[in-house]
Design a protein around this motif. Structure first.
Motif, short mmCIF file in Angstrom:
data_model
loop_
_atom_site.label_atom_id
_atom_site.label_comp_id
_atom_site.label_asym_id
_atom_site.label_seq_id
_atom_site.Cartn_x
_atom_site.Cartn_y
_atom_site.Cartn_z
N ARG A 186 6.77 3.34 -5.25
CA ARG A 186 5.66 4.11 -5.79
C ARG A 186 4.35 3.34 -5.64
N LEU A 187 4.35 2.05 -5.96
CA LEU A 187 3.13 1.25 -5.83
C LEU A 187 2.67 1.17 -4.38
N ILE A 188 3.63 1.02 -3.46
CA ILE A 188 3.27 0.89 -2.05
C ILE A 188 2.79 2.21 -1.48
N GLY A 189 3.51 3.30 -1.80
CA GLY A 189 3.18 4.59 -1.21
C GLY A 189 1.99 5.28 -1.84
N GLU A 190 1.82 5.13 -3.17
CA GLU A 190 0.79 5.89 -3.86
C GLU A 190 -0.45 5.07 -4.21
N GLN A 191 -0.30 3.78 -4.44
CA GLN A 191 -1.43 2.98 -4.89
C GLN A 191 -1.88 1.93 -3.88
N GLY A 192 -1.24 1.88 -2.73
CA GLY A 192 -1.71 1.00 -1.67
C GLY A 192 -1.36 -0.46 -1.83
N TYR A 193 -0.41 -0.80 -2.70
CA TYR A 193 0.02 -2.19 -2.82
C TYR A 193 0.87 -2.59 -1.61
N SER A 194 0.94 -3.88 -1.38
CA SER A 194 1.78 -4.40 -0.30
C SER A 194 3.11 -4.92 -0.80
N GLY A 195 3.27 -5.07 -2.10
CA GLY A 195 4.55 -5.55 -2.60
C GLY A 195 4.57 -5.64 -4.10
N LEU A 196 5.80 -5.71 -4.63
CA LEU A 196 6.03 -5.88 -6.06
C LEU A 196 7.01 -7.03 -6.23
N VAL A 197 6.68 -7.96 -7.15
CA VAL A 197 7.53 -9.11 -7.45
C VAL A 197 7.90 -9.03 -8.93
N ARG B 264 12.39 -5.34 2.68
CA ARG B 264 11.23 -4.63 3.24
C ARG B 264 11.28 -3.18 2.80
N LEU B 265 10.14 -2.66 2.37
CA LEU B 265 10.01 -1.27 1.96
C LEU B 265 8.80 -0.66 2.64
N GLN B 266 9.02 0.31 3.51
CA GLN B 266 7.92 1.01 4.18
C GLN B 266 6.95 -0.01 4.77
N ASP B 267 5.71 -0.03 4.27
CA ASP B 267 4.72 -0.98 4.78
C ASP B 267 4.55 -2.19 3.86
#
Length: 966
Positions: free
Chosen positions: A301-312, A323-326
């Motif tokens: 959700r963070l990567i696809g909707e809010q433009g983040y590159s990753g979650l830790v 790896r998830l999407q971009d």
């Protein structure tokens, strides 16, 4: 305390993230090991300017934890290392409260002690802005307990706010640990509530019930000894010595002991399995769920909707880098002891033991965002002897801290493990053993037994022993047929095999106790019962209902024919009723009714042969795999189109939408396949969100195994091979797909002279190229192109399963590209249809056709060159061309061994009808990137049926011999 801290990470600098140290007042080996690893990283990592401790630095829910200041004093080495590092210019230390040290969010004294001792900043969440080439990447770091409903705080700053997990950790687990001794040792180190019931079930079986297993042995020994007086009386003969009677008694006791051991072992195994199922069924959480699934979905959700590159995150104590999407998802795992499940041997329930891990996550800013997961774990021995014997040793996990995953370009962690691999291994072993047992049964029926006990002759009539021998022969044939169903894991075959093996144990005794066959049947029976969960696949419905009447009719017809033979040649000696009895007996190998010698010599083998053939026919039909004769509902194609549009990346992914393919869906992913006999042929590779490949493939294998199918993958990409091979499958190189690069292609230069001349010659003769969307084509042009379809086809059929779409000009196929070449008169003379391929930022070839009229050579060359120029104008990059079968072998790029020479020669001979060498050389003119493709198959024993299924799917009717067979 800040809710969110935004911290920059400059190019060339590094970030260290750790989580879940769970420090308490008393030092522990795990805390010492983790502290040393962190201190070493602070000293040796160059460019390290930021450290984030992402939750649960302390375990303040432990009654013996003590105050924060006291805990830091106990762990002075780690405290001093953090303090020295954080006081340096440009360094930033951030500590996030977690579930077990959530007190830091509202206890100002504890927060002050931490700041004073280490120089740390405190926040609930950290957003890191990483400087890289092409812009700034945003990463979010949090503990992750807020993503777990059982651990989430409504208000982290409220001291009265206590989620369910906090109550359990503070009030329930300590009391259980104190009162239970070693039975629940390690319960406080469980990753979360979801693993609690599995832990309790395992400990109940192994540390409660398992310690009383000796009672079964005592009861079995008593049962055997109670038989001694009776056996001595039964076997004692006045004409023989007592020693002979004792010998026969001991022999019979040995047989009884073996049978009793089988009964006790199978009963104990079934009881253990049933107890495990019953215990793990208690509670709301499902056993074996993915602990990181919820936080991984939040990362998407963070990567696809809010433009983040990753979650830790941390919290679940399950280290991961995917790896998830971009972007990516990372879990820091744990730096404290973790109680986890270890698979049990021979199908026994898992054993829960403690592992001492250390996990460090490194993020480096540079031209790209580099993420590395460093992991090392020391497994501690299981508590009881039974657990140590049953637990499977952990393999592939490093003990010392090392890089286990790296992005971009590296593998993810944890490595994918196919949970169905053990199921397929059980099936292969059982099928081989059953086949061998069947051969031994046939041999034991043909040849006399190695040993024959006299008591058998005294107790059992000779006719019964003869009938037992004939039935053993039939059971041997049946076992050979059942091995086919067992290999597919069919539950019906399992049930019949268990009953047949149990029956043959007694038949072997009546036959005369042939030791090898009896022992092997007993071992195979015990193996099947111990691994019965591996044999739950379905069989084709209605087969028995259709086959039984046919078999009954065949038996009746055989009996009528046999009676007719007897009456024709021996009507004076044998009546009608005796003839029928004689024929029926000889179908199962008994000859109690006498017949004339010449009639008996013909009738006996003939009737037994009929029985064997009927058993083979019935077994072959009964154990057929499931055949899906109907395609899915029309809604499936709409769902498949949506998934392919959003997640299709490979050059073959769009071909998953062929009309003759079926789709298996799981969430937002699909696997496209076709069914050819018992072979399930998958093509292309699974399609779904990036990072879900392992889960998607494992789910499909469970589905296919439940149907009894043999799974193979045609046209598999090289990047998927580790995933397939992790499940025990093998791969075979079959060729290369050519990917032409529009942004690098040029006609200039001497090496492109012939292609340049051909293109210029076609252009000078007045030929032009135009581009269309085939879903919105004018009817006149559409009719002209359809008429051209068969003119340049080589052979009588449209070949293809993995690399063609099987249809043209369908309005539902949006986004395709149609390149048409028009002659000087304005009529179409050639066309190429391409399907979308986002992975190469362009399209991939579907159909290539040209008119067979009098046109200059190079029309297709001209059309492809114009297509590459069109892609360049659109800002696209890649154009997938033809598939070159065994290109690397034909080009001599592989080792020049005997096999390679044979393949090269064979491919050259087949090039006349299959366009093998000509396609390779045609593709090479466009200077493409060669993308290797593979055939993935379960094992060598399945290679022949898989190869035949591939030939049938690709419609290779014109291959010599094989084509005629198909």
């Amino acid at each position: 305390m800040a809710e969110v801290i935004t911290a920059p990470l400059a190019a060339g600098k590094r970030l260290l993230v750790v989580s879940d140290l769970s420090l308490v007042q008393r030092p522990s080996p795990s805390a010492t090991r983790a502290g040393q690893a962190i201190a070493e990283a602070l000293r040796s990592w160059s460019g390290l300017t930021m450290v984030v401790i992402a939750g649960d630095l302390f375990d303040l829910l432990d009654p013996t934890a003590g105050a924060v200041g006291t805990i830091l004093t106990t762990h002075a080495d780690l405290r001093d290392a953090l303090a020295r590092w954080s006081c340096q210019p440009g360094h930033q230390l951030i500590v996030l409260p977690g579930e077990r040290d959530g007190e830091l969010a509202w206890n100002s004294d504890a927060a002050h002690q931490l700041r004073q001792a280490t120089g740390a900043e405190l926040a609930l969440v950290v957003d890191i802005e990483v400087e890289r080439h092409g812009g700034t990447a945003r990463l979010r770091v949090e503990h992750g307990h807020q993503l777990d409903p059982s651990s989430a705080f409504t208000d982290p700053g409220d001291p009265l706010d206590s989620p369910l997990a906090v109550h359990v950790a503070r009030e329930v687990l300590p009391g259980m640990d104190e009162r239970s001794g070693d039975w629940l040792d390690g319960i406080q180190a469980l990753p979360g509530p979801g693993s609690l019931r599995g832990f309790l079930a395992s400990r109940t079986l192994y540390r409660r019930l398992g310690r009383r297993a000796w009672v079964l042995g005592v009861l079995a020994a008593v049962a055997l000894m109670a038989q001694v007086p009776f056996l001595l009386t039964l076997f004692h003969d006045v004409d023989e010595s007592l020693a002979d009677s004792v010998t026969r008694t001991l022999s019979f006791l040995a047989v009884n002991a073996l049978i009793l051991a089988l009964l006790v072992g199978s009963s104990a195994t079934i009881l253990l399995r049933r107890s495990w199922s019953s215990l793990t069924a208690l509670g709301p959480a499902s056993l074996g769920t993915d602990p990181n699934a919820r936080s991984r979905n939040d990362a998407r959700r963070l990567i696809g909707e809010q433009g983040y590159s990753g979650l830790v995150v941390g919290h679940t104590r399950s280290a991961e880098l995917t790896r998830l999407q971009d972007g990516f998802y990372a879990n820091c795992g744990s730096c404290a002891d973790v109680t986890g499940a270890t698979p049990g041997r021979y199908g026994f329930p898992p054993v829960y033991s403690v592992v001492r891990p250390v996990t460090l996550l490194e993020v480096e800013a540079g031209a790209d965002l580099h993420v590395r997961l460093r992991y090392g774990a020391v497994p501690l021995p299981a508590g009881s002897l039974v657990e140590r014997l049953i637990a499977v040793p952990e393999r592939g996990t490093p003990r010392d801290l090392e890089v286990v995953a790296e992005l971009p370009g590296g593998l993810s962690w944890p490595p994918h493990t196919d949970d169905q691999a053990i199921v397929r291994r059980h099936r292969r072993v059982a099928a081989a053993a059953i086949g061998f047992a069947g051969v031994l049964d046939v041999l034991s029926a043909v040849f006399p037994p190695f040993v024959r006990f006299e008591w058998v002759d005294r107790l059992v009539p000779l006719a019964v022993s003869q009938a037992a021998t004939a039935v053993v022969l039939l059971s041997g044939v049946a076992l050979l047929l059942l091995a086919r169903g067992i290999l597919r894991g069919q539950h019906r075959a399992f049930q019949i095999t268990v009953a047949l093996l149990a029956g043959t144990l007694g038949l072997h005794l009546l036959e005369g106790w042939p030791t090898p066959e009896f022992v092997l049947a007993a071992i195979v029976l015990l193996y099947l019962l111990a691994n019965r969960r591996s044999f739950r696949a379905a069989t084709e419905r209605g087969v028995v209902r259709r086959a039984v009447p046919i078999v009954v009719g065949a038996v009746a017809l055989a009996c009528v024919a046999g009676v007719a033979v007897v009456q024709i040649f021996a009507w004076e000696q044998v009546g009608w009723w005796d003839s029928l009895q004689a024929v029926a007996e000889r179908m199962i190998g008994i000859e109690s009714v006498d017949l004339p010698r010449r009639v008996n010599n013909v009738l006996t083998p003939a009737m037994l042969t009929v029985t064997v053939l009927l058993v083979i026919t019935l077994g072959w039909q009964v154990f057929r795999p499931v055949f899906l004769r109907r395609l899915g509902p029309t809604s499936d194609i709409a769902r498949a189109r949506d998934i392919v549009a959003r997640h299709g990346r490979g050059t073959l992914d769009y071909f998953a939408l062929r009309d003759d393919k079926r789709w298996w869906f799981d969430g937002d992913g699909l696997v496209a396949y076709g069914l050819f006999g018992s072979v399930c042929l998958v093509s292309p590779d699974p399609i779904g969100p990036e990072g879900d490949g392992g889960r998607l493939w494992s789910g499909f294998l469970r589905f296919a195994d439940a149907q009894g199918w043999t799974v193979a993958v045609l046209g598999a990409g090289e990047e998927w091979l580790p995933l397939y091979e992790a499940g025990g499958m093998r791969s075979m190189y079959v060729g290369d797909e050519a990917i032409a690069e529009a942004d690098h292609f040029t006609l200039d230069g001497g090496r492109n002279k012939s292609l340049r001349q051909a293109v210029n010659r076609v252009a000078k003769n007045g030929y032009t190229a135009a581009f269309y969307d085939p879903a919105h084509l004018e009817p006149e042009l559409q009719a002209s192109l359809l008429a051209m379809m068969g003119k340049s086809r080589r052979g009588e059929v449209e070949r293809g399963f993995s690399m063609t779409l099987s249809r043209l000009f369908d309005p539902a196929d949006e986004g395709l590209l149609l390149a048409v070449c028009f002659g000087p008169t304005g009529d179409p003379v050639a066309f190429c249809q391409y399907v979308p391929a986002s992975g190469v930022d362009g399209w991939s070839l579907d159909v290539m056709r040209r008119d067979d009229g009098d046109h200059p050579n190079g029309i297709i060359d001209f059309l492809i060159v114009r297509t590459l120029e069109h892609l360049r104008d659109l800002g696209k990059r890649g154009l997938g061309l033809n598939f070159a079968t065994m290109r690397a072998v034909m080009a001599g790029e592989t080792a020049d061994g005997f096999v390679d020479r044979v393949v090269r020669t064979t491919m050259g001979r087949m090039s006349d009808t299959m366009q093998i060498e000509s396609l390779w050389r045609f593709n090479a003119k466009f200077d493409p990137i060669w993308q290797a493709r593979y055939l993935v198959y379960p094992g060598t024993d399945q290679l022949v049926p898989v190869a035949l299924a591939v030939a049938k799917a690709e419609q290779f009717w014109e291959i010599p011999v094989i084509g005629r067979f198909l």
